[in-house]
Design a protein around this motif. Structure first.
Motif, PDB file in Angstrom:
ATOM      1  N   THR A   1       0.867  -1.169   0.000  1.00  0.00           N
ATOM      2  CA  THR A   1       0.000   0.000   0.000  1.00  0.00           C
ATOM      3  C   THR A   1       0.904   1.219   0.000  1.00  0.00           C
ATOM      4  OG1 THR A   1      -1.752  -1.141   1.206  1.00  0.00           O
ATOM      5  CG2 THR A   1      -1.788   1.263   1.231  1.00  0.00           C
ATOM      6  N   LEU A   2       0.834   1.996  -1.078  1.00  0.00           N
ATOM      7  CA  LEU A   2       1.771   3.094  -1.279  1.00  0.00           C
ATOM      8  C   LEU A   2       1.065   4.424  -1.086  1.00  0.00           C
ATOM      9  CD1 LEU A   2       3.534   1.635  -4.436  1.00  0.00           C
ATOM     10  CD2 LEU A   2       4.437   1.685  -2.099  1.00  0.00           C
ATOM     11  N   ASN A   3       1.423   5.116  -0.028  1.00  0.00           N
ATOM     12  CA  ASN A   3       0.910   6.446   0.249  1.00  0.00           C
ATOM     13  C   ASN A   3       2.023   7.478   0.061  1.00  0.00           C
ATOM     14  OD1 ASN A   3      -1.712   5.572   0.934  1.00  0.00           O
ATOM     15  ND2 ASN A   3      -1.045   5.065   3.010  1.00  0.00           N
ATOM     16  N   ALA A   4       1.680   8.739   0.240  1.00  0.00           N
ATOM     17  CA  ALA A   4       2.661   9.819   0.155  1.00  0.00           C
ATOM     18  C   ALA A   4       2.571  10.684   1.407  1.00  0.00           C
ATOM     19  CB  ALA A   4       2.433  10.652  -1.100  1.00  0.00           C
ATOM     20  N   ASP A   5       2.341  10.030   2.557  1.00  0.00           N
ATOM     21  CA  ASP A   5       2.289  10.782   3.804  1.00  0.00           C
ATOM     22  C   ASP A   5       3.668  11.372   4.078  1.00  0.00           C
ATOM     23  OD1 ASP A   5       3.420   8.422   5.977  1.00  0.00           O
ATOM     24  OD2 ASP A   5       2.543   7.757   4.086  1.00  0.00           O
ATOM     25  N   GLY A   6       3.673  12.587   4.598  1.00  0.00           N
ATOM     26  CA  GLY A   6       4.929  13.257   4.897  1.00  0.00           C
ATOM     27  C   GLY A   6       5.440  14.149   3.784  1.00  0.00           C
ATOM     28  N   THR A   7       4.731  14.190   2.647  1.00  0.00           N
ATOM     29  CA  THR A   7       5.103  15.105   1.578  1.00  0.00           C
ATOM     30  C   THR A   7       3.846  15.695   0.955  1.00  0.00           C
ATOM     31  OG1 THR A   7       6.508  15.395  -0.373  1.00  0.00           O
ATOM     32  CG2 THR A   7       5.142  13.414  -0.308  1.00  0.00           C
ATOM     33  N   THR A   8       3.990  16.807   0.275  1.00  0.00           N
ATOM     34  CA  THR A   8       2.864  17.406  -0.442  1.00  0.00           C
ATOM     35  C   THR A   8       2.527  16.523  -1.637  1.00  0.00           C
ATOM     36  OG1 THR A   8       3.532  19.617   0.243  1.00  0.00           O
ATOM     37  CG2 THR A   8       2.092  19.460  -1.687  1.00  0.00           C
ATOM     38  N   TRP A   9       1.231  16.275  -1.847  1.00  0.00           N
ATOM     39  CA  TRP A   9       0.822  15.331  -2.891  1.00  0.00           C
ATOM     40  C   TRP A   9      -0.467  15.821  -3.533  1.00  0.00           C
ATOM     41  CZ3 TRP A   9      -3.637  12.444  -3.585  1.00  0.00           C
ATOM     42  CH2 TRP A   9      -3.582  11.371  -4.497  1.00  0.00           C
ATOM     43  N   SER A  10      -0.552  15.655  -4.858  1.00  0.00           N
ATOM     44  CA  SER A  10      -1.780  16.000  -5.564  1.00  0.00           C
ATOM     45  C   SER A  10      -1.981  15.049  -6.731  1.00  0.00           C
ATOM     46  CB  SER A  10      -1.731  17.441  -6.074  1.00  0.00           C
ATOM     47  OG  SER A  10      -2.984  17.820  -6.611  1.00  0.00           O
ATOM     48  N   VAL A  11      -3.252  14.829  -7.078  1.00  0.00           N
ATOM     49  CA  VAL A  11      -3.577  13.966  -8.207  1.00  0.00           C
ATOM     50  C   VAL A  11      -4.535  14.696  -9.138  1.00  0.00           C
ATOM     51  CG1 VAL A  11      -5.504  12.835  -6.977  1.00  0.00           C
ATOM     52  CG2 VAL A  11      -4.399  11.671  -8.900  1.00  0.00           C
ATOM     53  N   LEU A  12      -4.292  14.548 -10.438  1.00  0.00           N
ATOM     54  CA  LEU A  12      -5.187  15.065 -11.468  1.00  0.00           C
ATOM     55  C   LEU A  12      -5.888  13.876 -12.111  1.00  0.00           C
ATOM     56  CD1 LEU A  12      -4.350  17.794 -14.088  1.00  0.00           C
ATOM     57  CD2 LEU A  12      -5.541  15.725 -14.749  1.00  0.00           C
ATOM     58  N   LEU A  13      -7.220  13.879 -12.085  1.00  0.00           N
ATOM     59  CA  LEU A  13      -8.004  12.764 -12.603  1.00  0.00           C
ATOM     60  C   LEU A  13      -8.757  13.198 -13.861  1.00  0.00           C
ATOM     61  CD1 LEU A  13      -9.495  11.469  -9.234  1.00  0.00           C
ATOM     62  CD2 LEU A  13      -7.579  10.491 -10.510  1.00  0.00           C
ATOM     63  N   PRO A  14      -8.434  12.622 -15.024  1.00  0.00           N
ATOM     64  CA  PRO A  14      -9.198  12.926 -16.244  1.00  0.00           C
ATOM     65  C   PRO A  14     -10.524  12.172 -16.216  1.00  0.00           C
ATOM     66  CG  PRO A  14      -7.402  11.394 -16.719  1.00  0.00           C
ATOM     67  CD  PRO A  14      -7.308  11.720 -15.270  1.00  0.00           C
ATOM     68  N   MET A  15     -11.641  12.888 -16.303  1.00  0.00           N
ATOM     69  CA  MET A  15     -12.943  12.279 -16.074  1.00  0.00           C
ATOM     70  C   MET A  15     -13.461  11.472 -17.260  1.00  0.00           C
ATOM     71  SD  MET A  15     -13.502  12.867 -12.989  1.00  0.00           S
ATOM     72  CE  MET A  15     -15.238  12.532 -12.738  1.00  0.00           C
ATOM     73  N   CYS A  16     -12.735  11.495 -18.386  1.00  0.00           N
ATOM     74  CA  CYS A  16     -13.087  10.620 -19.511  1.00  0.00           C
ATOM     75  C   CYS A  16     -11.957   9.627 -19.736  1.00  0.00           C
ATOM     76  CB  CYS A  16     -13.347  11.455 -20.763  1.00  0.00           C
ATOM     77  SG  CYS A  16     -14.457  10.629 -21.938  1.00  0.00           S
ATOM     78  N   ASP A  17     -11.380   9.141 -18.637  1.00  0.00           N
ATOM     79  CA  ASP A  17     -10.256   8.222 -18.687  1.00  0.00           C
ATOM     80  C   ASP A  17     -10.743   6.852 -19.171  1.00  0.00           C
ATOM     81  OD1 ASP A  17      -8.085   6.490 -18.080  1.00  0.00           O
ATOM     82  OD2 ASP A  17      -7.401   7.861 -16.517  1.00  0.00           O
ATOM     83  N   GLY A  18     -10.301   6.461 -20.362  1.00  0.00           N
ATOM     84  CA  GLY A  18     -10.691   5.167 -20.900  1.00  0.00           C
ATOM     85  C   GLY A  18      -9.694   4.075 -20.612  1.00  0.00           C
ATOM     86  N   ASP A  19      -8.631   4.384 -19.891  1.00  0.00           N
ATOM     87  CA  ASP A  19      -7.618   3.401 -19.521  1.00  0.00           C
ATOM     88  C   ASP A  19      -7.773   3.050 -18.045  1.00  0.00           C
ATOM     89  OD1 ASP A  19      -5.351   1.932 -18.953  1.00  0.00           O
ATOM     90  OD2 ASP A  19      -3.980   3.208 -20.068  1.00  0.00           O
ATOM     91  N   VAL A  20      -7.441   3.983 -17.168  1.00  0.00           N
ATOM     92  CA  VAL A  20      -7.669   3.766 -15.740  1.00  0.00           C
ATOM     93  C   VAL A  20      -9.084   4.257 -15.446  1.00  0.00           C
ATOM     94  CG1 VAL A  20      -6.731   4.140 -13.417  1.00  0.00           C
ATOM     95  CG2 VAL A  20      -5.205   4.206 -15.394  1.00  0.00           C
ATOM     96  N   ASP A  21     -10.054   3.512 -15.975  1.00  0.00           N
ATOM     97  CA  ASP A  21     -11.426   4.011 -15.988  1.00  0.00           C
ATOM     98  C   ASP A  21     -12.118   3.943 -14.633  1.00  0.00           C
ATOM     99  OD1 ASP A  21     -11.727   1.274 -15.889  1.00  0.00           O
ATOM    100  OD2 ASP A  21     -12.737   1.092 -17.819  1.00  0.00           O
ATOM    101  N   ASN A  22     -11.492   3.282 -13.654  1.00  0.00           N
ATOM    102  CA  ASN A  22     -12.059   3.304 -12.298  1.00  0.00           C
ATOM    103  C   ASN A  22     -11.501   4.458 -11.462  1.00  0.00           C
ATOM    104  OD1 ASN A  22      -9.452   2.406 -11.887  1.00  0.00           O
ATOM    105  ND2 ASN A  22     -10.023   0.598 -10.677  1.00  0.00           N
ATOM    106  N   LEU A  23     -10.667   5.300 -12.097  1.00  0.00           N
ATOM    107  CA  LEU A  23     -10.075   6.466 -11.424  1.00  0.00           C
ATOM    108  C   LEU A  23      -9.456   6.074 -10.085  1.00  0.00           C
ATOM    109  CD1 LEU A  23     -12.784   9.183 -12.190  1.00  0.00           C
ATOM    110  CD2 LEU A  23     -10.729   8.611 -13.507  1.00  0.00           C
ATOM    111  N   SER A  24      -8.668   5.002 -10.127  1.00  0.00           N
ATOM    112  CA  SER A  24      -8.099   4.472  -8.883  1.00  0.00           C
ATOM    113  C   SER A  24      -7.116   5.433  -8.222  1.00  0.00           C
ATOM    114  CB  SER A  24      -7.393   3.141  -9.164  1.00  0.00           C
ATOM    115  OG  SER A  24      -6.338   3.299 -10.109  1.00  0.00           O
ATOM    116  N   GLY A  25      -6.704   6.476  -8.946  1.00  0.00           N
ATOM    117  CA  GLY A  25      -5.799   7.441  -8.344  1.00  0.00           C
ATOM    118  C   GLY A  25      -6.389   8.222  -7.193  1.00  0.00           C
ATOM    119  N   ILE A  26      -7.709   8.126  -6.990  1.00  0.00           N
ATOM    120  CA  ILE A  26      -8.321   8.815  -5.853  1.00  0.00           C
ATOM    121  C   ILE A  26      -8.087   8.041  -4.551  1.00  0.00           C
ATOM    122  CG2 ILE A  26     -10.602   7.705  -5.936  1.00  0.00           C
ATOM    123  CD1 ILE A  26      -9.820  11.450  -5.316  1.00  0.00           C
TER     124      ILE A  26
END
Length: 348
Positions: free
Chosen positions: A275-300
């Motif tokens: 389980t890979l988190n980024a605790d201890g550093t500033t972190w942000s994710v950009l999610l493309p809402m028409c993602d046809g590859d990672v279509d479950n938007l697992s980056g959230i």
């Protein structure tokens, strides 16, 4: 007409400039062959105008590459040959410094393509052999973020965009288990590049192909990671592998590393046994809402997990941006086919 959503990365990254990397700038257009310099604007006094965060900075930029022969390096991945190959974008003048570093890592993709406008990437021969079939060329995924890298370099950053094609991109599942997406291998590839960069920074001996001696020019206390798709989880992997108890990477990398921020674009999550988190550093994710590859938007998922860590030390911001109509592929200008056929007419 499908418009490529480079500008969405530029806008989000530009707005994240201060909390993430101190400054970050992009343009809404594809990069030209030459890099211009931002026009001077009045930023103080009566009639002051805020600088455009999507514009070039004041420094002319140059780019070059380093590349070493493929080898079986157990520090990276014991089951396939890999390469240390990257494009480096930097201020033309390296006077002053040392300069903060940003490392880009692309995601999983076919490693050979043919044709133009678009080039169709549908073969993975390069992954295993370092060659492509007749009529094909290597798909240069690592060059697909030049539009952001050039602008960052114009503000004083040294930007390293890694080519992960050999042995990892489009590679076989890890036979040892635990790394089915080869994202731990991607993390180790990042760290190996940082090791080599730190050696040049400490001792000199920078490859002549870069056209500059990097000794004393790199600031490892100011390091940011940007990862797209599997490169996102790979960036998180690098961060965690470095700080693991008993990790050998702090010794291998000659300069102590401070990971100031991680920025992920349409990333995967859960493709390793960790389980890979980024605790201890500033972190942000950009999610493309028409993602046809990672279509479950697992980056959230990392965002959701990290909100539940009450004892983060040190506490650092976590954020998420969603972009309506943006697909997965077009944040990389070398990924020239849309992954979202179901969104045709709406994809940017």
């Amino acid at each position: 007409m499908i418009r490529k959503p480079w500008r969405h990365l530029c806008t989000a990254a530009g707005l994240l400039a201060v909390p993430l990397f101190g400054t970050m700038a992009c343009s809404s257009e594809a990069p030209d062959e030459t890099v211009s310099v931002a026009q001077t604007v009045q930023t103080t006094g009566p009639g002051a105008v805020a600088p455009d965060p999507t514009d070039f900075g004041p420094r002319p930029v140059v780019s070059a590459e380093y590349r070493f022969p493929a080898s079986r390096d157990p520090d990276i991945y014991a089951h396939a040959d890999t390469e240390l190959w990257a494009a480096v974008y930097r201020p033309k003048s390296m006077a002053g410094g040392p300069h903060p570093i940003i490392v880009f890592l692309h995601g999983n993709h076919a490693t050979c393509g043919k044709g133009t406008n678009p080039r169709v990437d549908d073969d993975c021969q390069y992954t295993a052999t370092g060659t492509c079939p007749e009529g094909y060329e290597m798909a240069p995924s690592y060059l697909g973020y030049a539009y952001a890298a050039e602008r960052l370099a114009s503000h004083g950053y040294v930007v390293v965009s890694i080519n992960a094609n050999r042995g990892i991109t489009c590679g076989d599942v890890d036979p040892d288990g635990g790394d089915r997406g080869l994202n731990l291998a991607r993390g180790r590839l990042i760290l190996k590049h940082l090791q080599r960069l730190s050696e040049w920074n400490a001792n000199g001996g920078t490859p002549a192909s870069l056209g500059v001696e990097l000794r004393g020019k790199l600031d490892f206390s100011q390091l940011g990671l940007v990862g797209h798709s599997r490169g996102g989880e790979g960036s998180r992997a690098a961060y965690n592998l470095y700080r693991d108890p008993g990790s050998t990477w702090p010794t291998k990398i000659r300069s102590p590393v401070s990971f100031r921020a991680i920025f992920e674009i349409g990333p995967v999550d859960g493709q390793t046994s960790r389980t890979l988190n980024a605790d201890g550093t500033t972190w942000s994710v950009l999610l493309p809402m028409c993602d046809g590859d990672v279509d479950n938007l697992s980056g959230i998922r990392p965002y959701d997990r990290m909100l539940q860590i009450p004892t983060e030390t040190p506490a650092r911001p976590k954020s998420t941006f969603t972009v309506w109509g943006a697909n997965h592929n077009f944040y990389n200008t070398e990924w020239q086919e849309t992954d979202s056929s179901g969104c045709l007419g709406h994809v940017e």
